[in-house]
Design a protein around this motif. Structure first.
Motif, PDB file in Angstrom:
ATOM      1  N   VAL A   1      35.619   3.405  15.590  1.00 24.71           N
ATOM      2  CA  VAL A   1      35.996   4.534  16.428  1.00 24.71           C
ATOM      3  C   VAL A   1      34.922   5.597  16.235  1.00 24.71           C
ATOM      4  N   LEU A   2      34.140   5.806  17.275  1.00 28.75           N
ATOM      5  CA  LEU A   2      33.049   6.773  17.209  1.00 28.75           C
ATOM      6  C   LEU A   2      33.438   7.992  18.030  1.00 28.75           C
ATOM      7  N   THR A   3      33.474   9.126  17.374  1.00 23.91           N
ATOM      8  CA  THR A   3      33.882  10.359  18.034  1.00 23.91           C
ATOM      9  C   THR A   3      32.683  11.279  18.165  1.00 23.91           C
ATOM     10  N   VAL A   4      32.465  11.796  19.359  1.00 29.63           N
ATOM     11  CA  VAL A   4      31.401  12.766  19.587  1.00 29.63           C
ATOM     12  C   VAL A   4      31.983  14.138  19.279  1.00 29.63           C
ATOM     13  N   ILE A   5      31.470  14.762  18.209  1.00 32.08           N
ATOM     14  CA  ILE A   5      31.987  16.067  17.786  1.00 32.08           C
ATOM     15  C   ILE A   5      31.496  17.161  18.724  1.00 32.08           C
ATOM     16  N   ASN A   6      30.181  17.203  18.942  1.00 31.64           N
ATOM     17  CA  ASN A   6      29.590  18.171  19.874  1.00 31.64           C
ATOM     18  C   ASN A   6      28.937  17.381  21.002  1.00 31.64           C
ATOM     19  N   PRO A   7      29.526  17.392  22.195  1.00 29.04           N
ATOM     20  CA  PRO A   7      28.953  16.611  23.287  1.00 29.04           C
ATOM     21  C   PRO A   7      27.566  17.127  23.675  1.00 29.04           C
ATOM     22  N   VAL A   8      26.801  16.246  24.304  1.00 26.22           N
ATOM     23  CA  VAL A   8      25.457  16.601  24.757  1.00 26.22           C
ATOM     24  C   VAL A   8      25.565  17.671  25.836  1.00 26.22           C
ATOM     25  N   THR A   9      24.736  18.708  25.715  1.00 25.05           N
ATOM     26  CA  THR A   9      24.700  19.766  26.723  1.00 25.05           C
ATOM     27  C   THR A   9      23.246  20.072  27.071  1.00 25.05           C
ATOM     28  N   VAL A  10      23.052  20.614  28.258  1.00 23.13           N
ATOM     29  CA  VAL A  10      21.715  21.049  28.645  1.00 23.13           C
ATOM     30  C   VAL A  10      21.443  22.352  27.901  1.00 23.13           C
ATOM     31  N   PRO A  11      20.334  22.404  27.143  1.00 21.79           N
ATOM     32  CA  PRO A  11      20.067  23.617  26.359  1.00 21.79           C
ATOM     33  C   PRO A  11      19.826  24.826  27.253  1.00 21.79           C
ATOM     34  N   PHE A  12      20.330  25.967  26.805  1.00 21.54           N
ATOM     35  CA  PHE A  12      20.181  27.221  27.550  1.00 21.54           C
ATOM     36  C   PHE A  12      18.785  27.788  27.387  1.00 21.54           C
ATOM     37  N   LYS A  13      18.245  27.717  26.155  1.00 21.76           N
ATOM     38  CA  LYS A  13      16.888  28.231  25.922  1.00 21.76           C
ATOM     39  C   LYS A  13      16.093  27.184  25.165  1.00 21.76           C
ATOM     40  N   LYS A  14      14.787  27.283  25.270  1.00 24.79           N
ATOM     41  CA  LYS A  14      13.904  26.328  24.625  1.00 24.79           C
ATOM     42  C   LYS A  14      13.953  26.510  23.126  1.00 24.79           C
ATOM     43  N   SER A  15      13.939  25.365  22.412  1.00 19.45           N
ATOM     44  CA  SER A  15      13.904  25.437  20.957  1.00 19.45           C
ATOM     45  C   SER A  15      12.465  25.485  20.462  1.00 19.45           C
ATOM     46  N   LYS A  16      11.552  24.917  21.238  1.00 18.42           N
ATOM     47  CA  LYS A  16      10.138  24.913  20.895  1.00 18.42           C
ATOM     48  C   LYS A  16       9.359  25.042  22.180  1.00 18.42           C
ATOM     49  N   PRO A  17       8.227  25.616  22.235  1.00 23.27           N
ATOM     50  CA  PRO A  17       7.673  26.492  21.213  1.00 23.27           C
ATOM     51  C   PRO A  17       8.365  27.842  21.261  1.00 23.27           C
ATOM     52  N   LYS A  18       8.376  28.534  20.143  1.00 24.43           N
ATOM     53  CA  LYS A  18       8.979  29.859  20.062  1.00 24.43           C
ATOM     54  C   LYS A  18       7.964  30.866  20.592  1.00 24.43           C
ATOM     55  N   ARG A  19       8.113  31.215  21.877  1.00 24.45           N
ATOM     56  CA  ARG A  19       7.107  32.056  22.534  1.00 24.45           C
ATOM     57  C   ARG A  19       7.010  33.444  21.908  1.00 24.45           C
ATOM     58  N   VAL A  20       8.160  34.023  21.564  1.00 32.85           N
ATOM     59  CA  VAL A  20       8.139  35.362  20.962  1.00 32.85           C
ATOM     60  C   VAL A  20       7.401  35.312  19.629  1.00 32.85           C
ATOM     61  N   LEU A  21       7.668  34.267  18.834  1.00 35.98           N
ATOM     62  CA  LEU A  21       7.004  34.124  17.535  1.00 35.98           C
ATOM     63  C   LEU A  21       5.506  33.933  17.712  1.00 35.98           C
ATOM     64  N   ILE A  22       5.106  33.125  18.691  1.00 30.79           N
ATOM     65  CA  ILE A  22       3.683  32.910  18.956  1.00 30.79           C
ATOM     66  C   ILE A  22       3.029  34.209  19.423  1.00 30.79           C
ATOM     67  N   LEU A  23       3.694  34.927  20.325  1.00 35.99           N
ATOM     68  CA  LEU A  23       3.169  36.194  20.828  1.00 35.99           C
ATOM     69  C   LEU A  23       3.014  37.199  19.690  1.00 35.99           C
ATOM     70  N   PHE A  24       4.009  37.274  18.821  1.00 34.55           N
ATOM     71  CA  PHE A  24       3.948  38.177  17.673  1.00 34.55           C
ATOM     72  C   PHE A  24       2.800  37.797  16.734  1.00 34.55           C
ATOM     73  N   ALA A  25       2.650  36.498  16.468  1.00 31.89           N
ATOM     74  CA  ALA A  25       1.593  36.037  15.564  1.00 31.89           C
ATOM     75  C   ALA A  25       0.216  36.367  16.120  1.00 31.89           C
ATOM     76  N   PHE A  26       0.005  36.102  17.418  1.00 29.58           N
ATOM     77  CA  PHE A  26      -1.310  36.399  18.002  1.00 29.58           C
ATOM     78  C   PHE A  26      -1.556  37.907  18.114  1.00 29.58           C
ATOM     79  N   THR A  27      -0.511  38.685  18.370  1.00 28.96           N
ATOM     80  CA  THR A  27      -0.656  40.145  18.397  1.00 28.96           C
ATOM     81  C   THR A  27      -1.063  40.650  17.017  1.00 28.96           C
ATOM     82  N   PHE A  28      -0.388  40.123  15.984  1.00 24.60           N
ATOM     83  CA  PHE A  28      -0.711  40.508  14.610  1.00 24.60           C
ATOM     84  C   PHE A  28      -2.164  40.149  14.278  1.00 24.60           C
TER      85      PHE A  28
END
Length: 197
Positions: free
Chosen positions: A149-176
């Motif tokens: 009996v295999l139960t899906v705890i969290n069903p597959v969903t279309v992600p709301f925001k990108k997990s990679k690349p972290k644009r804000v982090l990249i922008l901050f790093a290059f600004t720094f």
């Protein structure tokens, strides 16, 4: 040997696709809690969700096949023996009925002997058929009990925001880095000019 499983081979294109998929899909087993986490990373959100869903479906299929392989083989074997016993029983039953109809009012010993022989065959075939029917039901129950009996705890969903690349982090790093480089050029270049000048 025709019964041995054929070794799977991959074309160059299939290998390249498998490499891309192995980088795009992550499967993590948490043994203590008994669950699996599947993560899919793709450039498009819908494609990532579809890949994750396909992975869940394939994993469920392979786990189920792996768990029930032995008991399914036993069920298949018992089913074949049951089918043979049923055909044999029905054949003997028909021969016995035909012989009885043909020799209904006879008193010949040869007819009685033949009927006794058919009765013994009938009894043996019926007992075997009945025993295999019981074994068949038990084998079917065993397969159902073994299916995981295999139960899906969290069903597959279309992600709301990108997990990679972290644009804000990249922008901050290059600004720094830009600020550090700018400060370096303002402070270091005049000092180097004075020393060399």
């Amino acid at each position: 040997d025709g019964s041995a499983k054929q070794i799977e081979t991959m074309t160059k294109e299939e290998y390249e696709v498998s490499q891309i998929l192995s980088q795009a899909v992550s499967i993590v087993l948490t043994e203590k809690k008994g669950f699996v986490t599947i993560t899919a990373n793709m450039p498009e959100a819908v494609a990532a969700a579809q890949l994750a869903q396909a992975t869940v479906s394939l994993l469920q299929k392979y786990i189920t096949e792996f768990k029930i392989d032995k008991v399914q083989s036993n069920l298949d074997f018992v089913q074949e023996r049951y089918d043979e016993a049923k055909r044999n029983f029905e054949d003997i039953q028909a021969r016995r009925a035909k012989f009885r109809d043909a020799n209904l009012n006879t008193t010949r010993y040869s007819a009685r002997t033949e009927l006794d022989k058919l009765d013994a065959e009938y009894s043996l075939a019926m007992n075997l058929y009945s025993e295999l029917a019981t074994q068949l039901e038990q084998a079917k129950i065993k397969v159902k009990e073994t299916i995981p009996v295999l139960t899906v705890i969290n069903p597959v969903t279309v992600p709301f925001k990108k997990s990679k690349p972290k644009r804000v982090l990249i922008l901050f790093a290059f600004t720094f880095l830009g600020v550090v480089a700018g400060m370096g050029s303002v402070l270091v270049i005049p000092t180097i000019a004075e020393i060399t000048g």
